[in-house]
Design a protein around this motif. Structure first.
Motif, mmCIF file in Angstrom:
data_model
loop_
_atom_site.group_PDB
_atom_site.id
_atom_site.type_symbol
_atom_site.label_atom_id
_atom_site.label_comp_id
_atom_site.label_asym_id
_atom_site.label_seq_id
_atom_site.Cartn_x
_atom_site.Cartn_y
_atom_site.Cartn_z
ATOM 1 N N PRO A 245 0.667 -0.930 0.110
ATOM 2 C CA PRO A 245 0.383 -0.289 0.199
ATOM 3 C C PRO A 245 1.369 0.852 0.110
ATOM 4 O O PRO A 245 0.400 2.013 -0.122
ATOM 5 N N ILE A 246 2.003 1.292 0.544
ATOM 6 C CA ILE A 246 3.158 2.111 -0.024
ATOM 7 C C ILE A 246 3.809 2.077 -1.299
ATOM 8 O O ILE A 246 4.250 1.255 -2.253
ATOM 9 N N ILE A 247 3.631 3.282 -1.936
ATOM 10 C CA ILE A 247 4.362 3.487 -3.227
ATOM 11 C C ILE A 247 5.399 4.744 -3.432
ATOM 12 O O ILE A 247 4.634 5.333 -2.620
ATOM 13 N N ALA A 248 6.692 4.852 -3.107
ATOM 14 C CA ALA A 248 7.588 5.702 -3.048
ATOM 15 C C ALA A 248 7.895 6.451 -2.072
ATOM 16 O O ALA A 248 7.111 7.309 -1.854
ATOM 17 N N GLY A 249 7.194 5.166 -1.085
ATOM 18 C CA GLY A 249 7.588 6.122 0.398
ATOM 19 C C GLY A 249 6.460 6.467 1.041
ATOM 20 O O GLY A 249 5.817 6.727 2.389
ATOM 21 N N HIS A 250 4.973 6.584 -0.004
ATOM 22 C CA HIS A 250 3.937 7.402 0.781
ATOM 23 C C HIS A 250 2.443 5.976 -0.128
ATOM 24 O O HIS A 250 3.127 5.403 -0.505
ATOM 25 N N THR A 251 1.719 6.700 1.131
ATOM 26 C CA THR A 251 0.479 5.837 0.336
ATOM 27 C C THR A 251 -0.349 6.656 -0.438
ATOM 28 O O THR A 251 -0.419 8.464 -0.976
ATOM 29 N N LYS A 253 -3.669 6.361 0.164
ATOM 30 C CA LYS A 253 -4.756 7.406 0.916
ATOM 31 C C LYS A 253 -4.614 6.969 2.338
ATOM 32 O O LYS A 253 -4.101 5.357 1.901
ATOM 33 N N GLY A 254 -4.797 7.428 3.204
ATOM 34 C CA GLY A 254 -4.478 6.678 4.133
ATOM 35 C C GLY A 254 -2.869 6.713 5.457
ATOM 36 O O GLY A 254 -1.985 7.342 4.703
ATOM 37 N N PRO A 255 -3.294 6.398 6.720
ATOM 38 C CA PRO A 255 -1.847 7.195 7.215
ATOM 39 C C PRO A 255 -1.202 5.840 7.406
ATOM 40 O O PRO A 255 0.346 6.270 8.496
ATOM 41 N N ALA A 256 -1.253 5.138 6.430
ATOM 42 C CA ALA A 256 0.059 3.492 6.737
ATOM 43 C C ALA A 256 1.552 4.299 6.308
ATOM 44 O O ALA A 256 2.145 3.275 8.169
ATOM 45 N N ALA A 257 2.167 5.190 6.064
ATOM 46 C CA ALA A 257 2.959 5.528 5.777
ATOM 47 C C ALA A 257 3.617 6.560 7.206
ATOM 48 O O ALA A 257 4.888 6.321 8.086
ATOM 49 N N LYS A 258 2.836 7.398 7.454
ATOM 50 C CA LYS A 258 2.756 8.264 8.461
ATOM 51 C C LYS A 258 3.168 6.788 9.745
ATOM 52 O O LYS A 258 4.173 7.494 11.119
ATOM 53 N N MET A 259 2.681 5.594 9.828
ATOM 54 C CA MET A 259 2.341 4.890 11.077
ATOM 55 C C MET A 259 3.594 4.450 10.850
ATOM 56 O O MET A 259 4.763 4.976 11.770
ATOM 57 N N TYR A 260 4.034 3.903 10.324
ATOM 58 C CA TYR A 260 6.262 3.508 9.918
ATOM 59 C C TYR A 260 7.032 4.306 10.418
ATOM 60 O O TYR A 260 7.271 3.887 11.238
ATOM 61 N N GLN A 261 6.599 5.913 9.949
ATOM 62 C CA GLN A 261 7.604 6.407 10.401
ATOM 63 C C GLN A 261 7.565 7.013 12.275
ATOM 64 O O GLN A 261 8.728 6.587 11.954
ATOM 65 N N GLU A 262 6.286 6.856 12.349
ATOM 66 C CA GLU A 262 6.721 6.975 13.810
ATOM 67 C C GLU A 262 6.399 6.438 14.788
ATOM 68 O O GLU A 262 7.119 5.952 15.683
ATOM 69 N N MET A 263 6.222 4.972 14.696
ATOM 70 C CA MET A 263 6.933 3.844 14.438
ATOM 71 C C MET A 263 8.617 2.770 14.588
ATOM 72 O O MET A 263 8.875 2.074 15.538
ATOM 73 N N SER A 268 8.143 1.940 3.181
ATOM 74 C CA SER A 268 8.536 1.819 2.202
ATOM 75 C C SER A 268 8.385 0.214 1.693
ATOM 76 O O SER A 268 7.626 -0.221 2.895
ATOM 77 N N ALA A 269 8.069 0.005 0.263
ATOM 78 C CA ALA A 269 7.502 -1.438 -0.461
ATOM 79 C C ALA A 269 8.162 -2.328 0.630
ATOM 80 O O ALA A 269 7.636 -3.381 0.962
ATOM 81 N N LEU A 270 9.590 -2.365 0.665
ATOM 82 C CA LEU A 270 10.345 -3.242 1.380
ATOM 83 C C LEU A 270 10.132 -3.472 3.168
ATOM 84 O O LEU A 270 9.804 -5.019 3.252
ATOM 85 N N THR A 271 9.320 -1.800 3.544
ATOM 86 C CA THR A 271 9.634 -2.614 4.820
ATOM 87 C C THR A 271 7.729 -2.715 5.270
ATOM 88 O O THR A 271 8.043 -4.582 5.845
ATOM 89 N N VAL A 272 7.374 -3.018 4.130
ATOM 90 C CA VAL A 272 6.020 -4.079 4.512
ATOM 91 C C VAL A 272 6.134 -4.832 3.684
ATOM 92 O O VAL A 272 5.393 -5.816 4.763
#
Ligand code: FO1
Length: 331
Positions: A245-251, A253-263, A268-272
């Motif tokens: 759900p993450i493309i070039a570090g962003h979603t 729509k929605g907070p998934a990328a922000k959540m990864y950052q805050e966690m 990134s796709a690799l992190t997913v």
């Protein structure tokens, strides 16, 4: 935008390809629709997250179930991704005049869903039974299953305290910084009727491009679901494919990328891919992340690099066909 698209016209679904898709909100609903467009209805099952469910004005609200069903019924509001097309807001205006809470936008037509679901559940029907009945009335042929009929509300640990999911997602607009999640009472939850059977019979499991933390993990955390998928991965080499759900570090729509950052994790796709770990056999990532392909393959995953942005219904179907064609087999 996307990369050169392979032609998928000559793709024919494998005869016995029973597909089970795990889905949350908008991204999941859209890929589910893509799969439903290209598969016989009796070969597709969508298992939907219920961790976003909450009680509001005394009504049981199941946002992800409604988003998936409205989308499959082609009744959805395509701008927002949730709620109904052609919605009116008279009730909400009157609630506002009464000084009632209006941060969660309940449309007049959408309210019928919440009223009737609540009435039937108070009369003793399970969420599964209500969902099956609603799908019939809405003309949804695809089998839509609730992940569980147990209440497992997702709680979000933030710098502003522990928030219920909709409080975080809608009322606070995902602004608080997230440090973790809890799926309340998950230890007592059991898969809803049909869920494990669908996973036992699946020839392919797809983790849709929904939020890994709050849409997919709450499904996998229900007793027996992750284990069944892992057992079949090991025993019969069941293909299990996640779509980033993450493309070039962003979603989209929605907070998934922000959540990864805050966690403390790089969005990134690799992190997913790492998020789902040993569960996967294949991974779908956008061409904007092609540079990460080798690292994802180093995890032992087959990869599909394509345009993963679903701009319209044709785009949803194309993505679904590519996934089936390129990652759907055991090979
Ligand atoms: N999301 C919003 O951002 N604002 C809303 O006012 C809102 C209302 C709403 C009503 C019914 C429904 O089924 C979904 C609604 N959503 C709204 C979306 C919902 O919060 C999310 O779809 C999921 O919970 C996360 O995927």
């Amino acid at each position: 935008w996307g990369c050169a698209l392979t032609d998928t016209d000559n793709f024919q679904i494998g005869r016995s390809q029973r597909v089970v898709a795990l889905a949350g909100g908008v991204g999941g609903a859209r890929l589910a629709d893509g799969l439903a467009q290209m598969m016989p209805a009796d070969q597709l099952t969508v298992i939907v997250n219920v961790g976003d469910d909450f009680s509001h004005f005394g009504l049981h609200i199941s946002p992800d179930l409604d988003t998936v069903c409205y989308t499959l019924a082609q009744m959805d509001n395509t701008e927002t991704g949730w709620g109904l097309a052609g919605e009116t807001w008279h009730t909400l205006e009157s609630l506002d005049r009464l000084g009632a809470e209006t941060w969660f936008h309940l449309g007049d037509h959408d309210l019928a869903t919440h009223l009737e679901r609540t009435r039937r559940m108070q009369a003793g029907d399970s969420l599964s039974q209500v969902t099956a009945s609603f799908c019939q009335h809405w003309g949804v042929k695809t089998r839509v299953l609730t992940a569980t009929d147990h209440k497992v509300p997702t709680l979000v640990y933030t710098n502003e305290g522990t928030l219920s999911f909709q409080e975080y997602f809608v009322h606070r607009q995902c602004i608080p910084s997230v440090s973790g999640f809890r799926f309340e009472d998950i230890e007592h939850a059991r898969p809803a009727p049909g869920v494990l059977e669908a996973l036992f019979q699946a020839d392919l499991v797809i983790l849709c491009p929904s939020n890994p933390w709050v849409s997919i993990d709450p499904i996998l955390a229900i007793q027996g679901i992750r284990k069944t998928i892992e057992d079949r991965r090991r025993k019969v080499d069941l293909p299990v494919v996640a779509v980033s759900p993450i493309i070039a570090g962003h979603t989209v729509k929605g907070p998934a990328a922000k959540m990864y950052q805050e966690m403390g994790l790089t969005p990134s796709a690799l992190t997913v891919a790492n998020h789902y770990g040993s569960l996967l056999s294949g991974f779908v990532m956008d061409c904007q992340d092609a540079d990460a392909e080798a690292n994802v393959q180093a995890l032992g995953l087959k990869t599909l690099i394509t345009d993963t942005i679903m701009r319209d219904r044709a785009g949803r179907k194309r993505l679904a066909e590519e996934i089936m064609r390129r990652l759907g087999d055991k090979r």
